[in-house]
Design a protein around this motif. Structure first.
Motif, PDB file in Angstrom:
ATOM      1  N   ALA A 166       0.845  -1.191   0.000  1.00  0.00           N
ATOM      2  CA  ALA A 166       0.000   0.000   0.000  1.00  0.00           C
ATOM      3  C   ALA A 166       0.880   1.240   0.000  1.00  0.00           C
ATOM      4  N   ALA A 167       0.411   2.271  -0.687  1.00  0.00           N
ATOM      5  CA  ALA A 167       1.180   3.505  -0.768  1.00  0.00           C
ATOM      6  C   ALA A 167       1.160   4.211   0.577  1.00  0.00           C
ATOM      7  N   ASP A 168       2.321   4.642   1.019  1.00  0.00           N
ATOM      8  CA  ASP A 168       2.369   5.405   2.269  1.00  0.00           C
ATOM      9  C   ASP A 168       3.345   6.563   2.077  1.00  0.00           C
ATOM     10  N   GLY A 169       3.332   7.462   3.023  1.00  0.00           N
ATOM     11  CA  GLY A 169       4.257   8.592   2.975  1.00  0.00           C
ATOM     12  C   GLY A 169       4.141   9.355   1.675  1.00  0.00           C
ATOM     13  N   PHE A 226       4.543   8.437  -1.225  1.00  0.00           N
ATOM     14  CA  PHE A 226       3.897   7.725  -2.332  1.00  0.00           C
ATOM     15  C   PHE A 226       2.399   7.990  -2.397  1.00  0.00           C
ATOM     16  N   GLY A 227       1.870   8.523  -1.307  1.00  0.00           N
ATOM     17  CA  GLY A 227       0.459   8.911  -1.319  1.00  0.00           C
ATOM     18  C   GLY A 227       0.173   9.990  -2.353  1.00  0.00           C
ATOM     19  N   LEU A 228       1.242  10.651  -2.811  1.00  0.00           N
ATOM     20  CA  LEU A 228       1.064  11.731  -3.791  1.00  0.00           C
ATOM     21  C   LEU A 228       1.065  11.218  -5.227  1.00  0.00           C
ATOM     22  N   LEU A 229       1.149   9.902  -5.373  1.00  0.00           N
ATOM     23  CA  LEU A 229       1.306   9.318  -6.701  1.00  0.00           C
ATOM     24  C   LEU A 229       0.247   9.824  -7.683  1.00  0.00           C
ATOM     25  N   TRP A 230      -0.990   9.904  -7.210  1.00  0.00           N
ATOM     26  CA  TRP A 230      -2.080  10.310  -8.112  1.00  0.00           C
ATOM     27  C   TRP A 230      -1.870  11.690  -8.693  1.00  0.00           C
ATOM     28  N   LEU A 231      -1.121  12.514  -7.926  1.00  0.00           N
ATOM     29  CA  LEU A 231      -0.900  13.896  -8.390  1.00  0.00           C
ATOM     30  C   LEU A 231      -0.115  13.927  -9.700  1.00  0.00           C
ATOM     31  N   GLU A 258      12.637  -5.491  -1.916  1.00  0.00           N
ATOM     32  CA  GLU A 258      11.402  -6.264  -1.839  1.00  0.00           C
ATOM     33  C   GLU A 258      10.180  -5.368  -1.716  1.00  0.00           C
ATOM     34  N   GLU A 259      10.392  -4.107  -1.382  1.00  0.00           N
ATOM     35  CA  GLU A 259       9.239  -3.247  -1.095  1.00  0.00           C
ATOM     36  C   GLU A 259       9.025  -2.219  -2.180  1.00  0.00           C
ATOM     37  N   ARG A 260       9.535  -2.515  -3.364  1.00  0.00           N
ATOM     38  CA  ARG A 260       9.501  -1.463  -4.374  1.00  0.00           C
ATOM     39  C   ARG A 260       8.284  -1.526  -5.292  1.00  0.00           C
ATOM     40  N   GLN A 261       7.310  -2.350  -4.951  1.00  0.00           N
ATOM     41  CA  GLN A 261       6.063  -2.304  -5.711  1.00  0.00           C
ATOM     42  C   GLN A 261       5.031  -1.619  -4.847  1.00  0.00           C
ATOM     43  N   ILE A 262       4.556  -0.491  -5.319  1.00  0.00           N
ATOM     44  CA  ILE A 262       3.639   0.276  -4.495  1.00  0.00           C
ATOM     45  C   ILE A 262       2.330   0.472  -5.230  1.00  0.00           C
ATOM     46  N   GLY A 263       1.257   0.132  -4.559  1.00  0.00           N
ATOM     47  CA  GLY A 263      -0.057   0.285  -5.183  1.00  0.00           C
ATOM     48  C   GLY A 263      -0.856   1.357  -4.477  1.00  0.00           C
TER      49      GLY A 263
END
Lengths: 646, 528
Positions: free
Chosen positions: A20-23, A25-30, A81-86
């Motif tokens: 899950a996107a956190d920090g 990465f929450g701005l990804l949609w922008l 291992e944590e580089r896939q963010i949805g």
């Protein structure tokens, strides 16, 4: 995360399982929302936004780039291992067990694409400020460009094939609008239409593939499909693979759906650079690489990818040799270079990373050369015929130098970015199959020939300028992007340093031990360089040493003639598709009596007598309608009886 | 002599239908007694009030359906009607469409103070009587009761549970539509021809339908769907009778939905009828006819699926191709939309032939009923809105429907052109519009039932169709107007709200289709 310890071949194909996107990465949609908002403001805002529209458009693209950069750095900071963010935005379609979310997937692959799209995109926005300065519809142009960037980002960020499809249609629409941007030119309108129609064929492949995936796996999300791909039967997987390939052929202008790309050059040059060289046309490559979990299990479809790629890479290169229009040469070369990428993608795990690597370096050097071509055209009063150029190196020095960097990169001059990326693809091809390898090698030689020809005809040889033309260097706003892209063309090869890109992408596309080559890699590199040198030399002796006529000679070999006619791509389409199609339509139309002038686009004004005429043609046909009803009914009943009782 | 027993009438579940019938009859009385000046207004409000009341009733009944766990509706009126999920869903949809239709019928601003209907239908075109009628500003307000009768017939048609009731419903819905088609104020000859043609062909197809009823009755000895189903399950009687009867019933149905090779009337009627009527009927007739078609084939002939599904394969393929290919050649916007309606019939049939027995269905898979119901919602509002927009583009002689007159509309009226473009994109099935989700649903349903050749053709014809939809968009935005150019008459709030409803549905169902899809799923079970 995937369990790579399992021995089964399927298990080597990574499964998409995002965190899950956190920090930040929450701005990804922008990243998508910014250019989208720009497009909405510019297209809905009307003339009020004219004075500052281009600045807003550039700012949103640049903002998106900065954000992509921040995200990329953040991604680098995470463990492998944590580089896939949805990121889940909202639920689009949900019916019972079928759930399509408007979800984004940010992983190693999409991260690179984000940088390419927003980075090159921003540079091209900047360049367009100068290039389109005198166009009264500049604001609209930037609106379309923003729309394109948003759709392209959607395409590469979607975590679901339906989301990809959304972006896919979006970039198609933007490309259509931009090819036809100068709609007052009939050729531009026709080119836009052609691109649209051919792309629809590819889109059909895409929608059928998505449909088939849904039926087979019950989901269209990458996560679900990649997890279940190993279990499906190979026929279905091959079918999906073929349909995805069809889709990719349409978008990426691969044979047999290649015919639109050359005509697409009718659009403004920044469009050719951004959409028809650096980004959109590589969407097919993205699709194949992203669908590695399908193709790894569909060997037949994978072989088909290789065949299509090899044909295209030679096809495009041959066309590039015979064109005099500088943009068409570059378009042929784009086709051919995408062929290289597809080839690498078709070679499977060994090649995916190199496909993306070449895609990135190509994005740099081809955008560079297209913008350079635009700058040359700018200097030559929008003349695109290289036979009217010559000795421009003095007149446009910056353009010349930056173009030269792109040139050295594309032919694979040792040390430049294209050298590294193409070398790797040819190597992988040789490891896979000798014939494929030789074709790729020949392609490199031809590339060297036609690019040298372009270079010589444009910047060297004698002045063949039209008398009223006074070439001048372009303004700073256009040359600065050229310099940046030239630098990237030179340095792009650093991505391969320590096999960085291969390892970076391996969690997405899988990793494989290197194939053993028959000869040491260094020897092969030497051979490739020799072939390239031969191509350059050939161009030098045939063009550089002799006079270039101002008009194209008519007495040429059949091969040249074929290449000038795009290897008869249009003729083939005409004979196989267009003419039977229109004959079918006109045949059917016989049954429809109200057709007045056939073409919808018929510009003839409606006459006052139209309704009269319609009335007359309608009169009395009720009996034939009734007859067709009766015939249909008889057919239905008889068919039912015959099929079920006999 | 058997004893006479009083029939049981479930007023509680039937009253929406009865309200509409009542309003239709009251409308006739209004025509007779209300002063001329007040008629139009009274009729509009009466119809709207009736539709609203009926809609409330539908919602109440619908909530009852879902509240009561296990009870999925039932057979009422001594077996004549079935009030179940699909009935309630389709009733609701029909009432919404009709409300929008009433708004379009009531529009008077476009024709500068009079309605779009002939001043005096009985006056011959081009005569003194006609001139007189138009100078006096006469107006046919009968259109409202006619429409209400049609709506009542449609509601009956979709809920009919035996063949005779279904036939009665078919006729009750058809007759007013024949009349309405002939009432155009402008181009009256065209309109009257359309009406006559529709009537003749409709009557002809009704003949097939009723002959089919006779044959099926001969086979099963029952008019009732459950009875027919039972007879098929026990395979009593002469199978040839059943197949022939089923085929003829199919012909009647396929005529009504406008499927090839029974589509010939559609373009002529859609073009000739007053645009407001076309808007209403293209949406409502399709909804009603598909509701009835599904009920007939799923409930009565469900056990005989193996014989009619292949038939529908062929018809669906033919319909989609005919619709989308011929649409390319059209130069009249109403005709083009008519051919597009034919193509959409094919897409809907693609959903219908996705029928599978409930045992085969996976958990949460899209059922064919659900897919078709959803598609009907998306299509109905889009086509209604599109025809409503057509009524706005006018010149001195009324609506200018020739496509060349639409060139450059985007410059003249960006809003109208934009709205029309949205409807076209939705019909083309571009993602994020209602049409995409609808197509997705029916294709997925057909694909899961193994009908991949049909889906292949469906995707192919969507591609063809996208081409001509886009050509119109290009024409509106990228072409320069010819001559004086198109002009858009600003409508009153009535037409505007009908179009707004279409736009809202098209956008909302494209972006968040979930609730309506779920509703269609929850409502998607026929009772037997």
């Amino acid at each position: 995360m995937p369990d790579v310890t399992a021995l089964a071949a399927e298990a080597l194909v990574p499964v998409v399982e995002p965190f899950a996107a956190d920090g930040v990465f929450g701005l990804l949609w922008l990243v998508i929302a910014l250019p989208l908002a720009g497009a909405v403001v510019l297209l809905a805002g009307g003339r009020r936004t004219d004075p500052w529209g281009h600045l807003l458009g550039t700012a949103t693209a640049a903002g998106s780039f900065l954000l992509s950069l921040v995200l990329f750095v953040a991604l680098l900071g995470r463990g492998e291992e944590e580089r896939q963010i949805g990121q889940e935005l909202f639920t689009w379609i949900q019916v019972g067990g079928f759930d399509v979310g408007m979800d984004l997937l940010y992983d190693q692959l999409s991260a690179l694409f984000l940088l390419l799209i927003t980075g090159v995109g921003s540079l091209i926005h900047v360049y367009s400020i100068g290039y389109m300065a005198h166009d009264p519809r500049r604001r609209r142009f930037f609106g379309y460009l923003n729309l394109f960037v948003a759709a392209m980002l959607m395409l590469v960020l979607a975590a679901d094939y339906l989301g990809v499809f959304l972006g896919w249609e979006g970039v198609g629409l933007a490309s259509y609008l931009l090819i036809g941007f100068w709609q007052y030119k009939p050729s531009a309108a026709a080119a836009a239409k052609k691109a649209f129609v051919i792309n629809r064929v590819g889109d059909m492949g895409m929608s059928l593939a998505v449909m088939l995936m849904f039926v087979t796996f019950g989901t269209t999300a990458f996560a679900g499909v990649s997890a279940a791909a190993g279990e499906a039967d190979s026929f279905t997987l091959n079918a999906i693979g073929f349909l995805l390939l069809l889709a990719a052929c349409g978008k990426s202008a691969q044979v047999p759906l290649q015919a639109w790309l050359l005509d697409a050059m009718e659009g403004p040059t920044p469009v050719s650079a951004l959409i028809h060289a650096a980004t959109m046309v590589t969407a097919g490559v993205y699709l194949v690489v992203r669908s590695n979990f399908i193709f790894e299990n569909a060997p037949v479809a994978q072989t088909a990818v290789v065949i299509v790629a090899v044909v295209t890479l030679l096809w495009g290169a041959v066309i590039g040799c015979a064109k005099d229009d500088i943009k068409k040469v570059l378009a042929g070369s784009t086709m051919s270079q995408i062929g290289y990428m597809m080839l690498a993608a078709g070679l499977g795990v060994a090649g995916y990373a190199f496909a993306i690597f070449h895609l990135l370096t190509h994005g740099f050097f081809k955008a560079n050369m297209f913008l350079g071509a635009g700058s040359v055209m700018h200097a030559m009063d929008d003349d695109v015929d290289m036979r009217h150029y010559g000795m421009l190196q003095k007149a446009v020095p910056v353009t010349f130098l930056t173009f030269a960097m792109g040139y050295l990169a594309i032919i694979g001059f040792p040390g430049f970015s294209g050298f590294w990326s193409k070398d790797k693809i040819i190597e992988t091809a040789f490891a896979d199959n000798l014939v494929v390898g030789l074709a790729a090698l020949a392609g490199a030689g031809i590339t060297a020939f036609y690019m040298t020809r372009l270079m010589l005809m444009t910047f060297f040889t004698d002045k063949r300028w039209a008398p009223e033309v006074h070439p001048h260097e372009s303004p700073r706003v256009m040359t600065v992007p050229l310099v940046v892209l030239a630098a990237l063309s030179v340095l792009g090869g650093f991505l391969l340093l320590g096999d960085w890109i291969v390892e970076w992408l391996s969690p997405v596309v899988g990793a494989e031990e290197h194939h053993e080559l028959a000869v040491p890699a260094i020897v092969l590199t030497g051979i490739i360089t020799l072939v390239v040198a031969a191509g350059v030399a050939l161009a030098w002796f045939t063009i550089g040493r002799s006079e270039v006529p101002r008009t194209a000679p008519a007495q040429v070999s059949p091969v040249t003639r074929a290449a000038r006619a795009d290897l008869y791509g249009d003729a083939i389409n005409d004979t196989l598709v267009v003419r039977p199609g229109s004959r079918l339509v006109s045949g059917l139309v016989v049954f429809d009596r109200s057709v007045v002038d056939g073409a919808v686009m018929g510009q003839a004004a409606a006459t006052g007598g139209l309704s009269d005429r319609l009335r007359r043609v309608q009169n009395g046909f009720v009996r034939s309608y009734a007859l067709s009803l009766l015939g249909g009914a008889a057919l239905v009943v008889l068919a039912l009886l015959v099929v079920n009782l006999v | 002599m058997s004893e006479f027993s009083k029939p049981v009438i479930e007023y509680g579940q039937l009253w929406p239908l009865l309200v509409i019938f009542g309003v239709a009859c009251a409308g006739v009385l209004v025509e007779a007694f209300a002063p001329r000046a007040l008629r139009a207004r009274t009729q509009t409000w009466l119809s709207l009030a009736g539709l609203t009341a009926a809609f409330v009733g539908v919602v109440v009944i619908g909530t009852g359906l879902s509240d009561n766990d296990g009870w999925r509706g039932g057979i009422v009126m001594e077996g004549a009607l079935a009030v179940d999920g699909p009935t309630v869903f389709l009733w609701g949809l029909l009432l919404l469409i009709s409300a929008a239709g009433v708004l379009l019928f009531a529009e008077r601003k476009l024709e500068a103070g009079v309605s779009a209907f002939a001043g005096q239908a009985a006056a011959l075109p081009g005569t003194e009587a006609e001139r007189e009628a138009s100078t006096q500003g006469l107006d046919h307000t009968e259109v409202f009761p006619l429409m209400m009768f049609a709506v009542a017939g449609m509601m009956m048609f979709t809920s009919a549970n035996d063949l005779l009731t279904m036939f009665v419903g078919l006729e009750v819905l058809s007759l007013p539509l024949y009349l309405l088609s002939g009432l155009a104020r402008r181009r009256r000859l065209l309109s009257q021809e359309a009406a006559l043609k529709y009537f003749l062909l409709g009557a002809f197809s009704s003949g097939f339908f009723i002959y089919g009823i006779a044959l099926v009755y001969g086979y099963s000895g029952s008019m009732n769907f459950a009875g027919i189903n039972e007879a098929i399950a026990n395979s009593t009687g002469n199978r040839g009778l059943l197949l022939a009867g089923m085929g003829l019933l199919a012909v009647g149905m396929l005529f009504k939905v406008g499927a090839a090779p029974f589509q010939a009337w559609t373009p002529d009627v859609y073009q000739g009828a007053p645009t407001a009527v076309t808007a209403f009927m293209s949406a409502a007739t399709k909804v009603a006819a598909f509701g009835a078609l599904m009920r007939l084939f799923y409930v009565a002939f469900g056990s005989e699926r193996w014989s009619w599904v292949p038939l529908l394969w062929v018809v669906a393929i033919l319909t989609m191709l005919v619709g989308s290919v011929l649409a390319i050649a059209q130069s009249d916007v109403k005709r083009m939309l008519a051919y597009s309606a034919i193509a959409h019939t094919g897409f809907l049939l693609t959903g219908v032939l996705g029928a599978r027995s409930s045992g085969v269905l996976g958990e949460g898979a899209i059922t064919s009923t659900q897919a078709v119901l959803f598609y009907l919602v998306t299509y109905a509002f889009t086509t209604l809105g599109a025809f409503a927009v057509v009524s706005l583009v006018r010149d001195g002689s009324g609506e200018s429907t020739h496509l060349s007159r639409w060139a450059g509309l985007g410059k003249v009226s960006p809003v109208v052109a934009g709205v029309f473009a949205l409807f076209l994109l939705s019909m083309a099935g571009i993602p994020l519009t209602a049409g995409f989700t609808g197509k997705w649903a029916v294709f997925a349903s057909a694909m899961s039932a193994g009908a991949w050749p049909v889906v292949l053709v469906a995707v192919l014809s969507s591609a063809i169709a996208a081409f001509f939809y886009l050509r119109v968009i290009v024409l509106m935005y990228f072409s320069d107007p010819v001559g004086p150019g198109p002009s858009v008459t600003l409508p009153s709030a009535l037409t505007t709200s009908a179009i707004a409803l279409g736009v809202a549905a098209t956008v909302v169902l494209g972006i968040v289709p979930g609730p309506v899809l779920d509703l269609a799923g929850a409502m998607g079970a026929f009772v037997r």
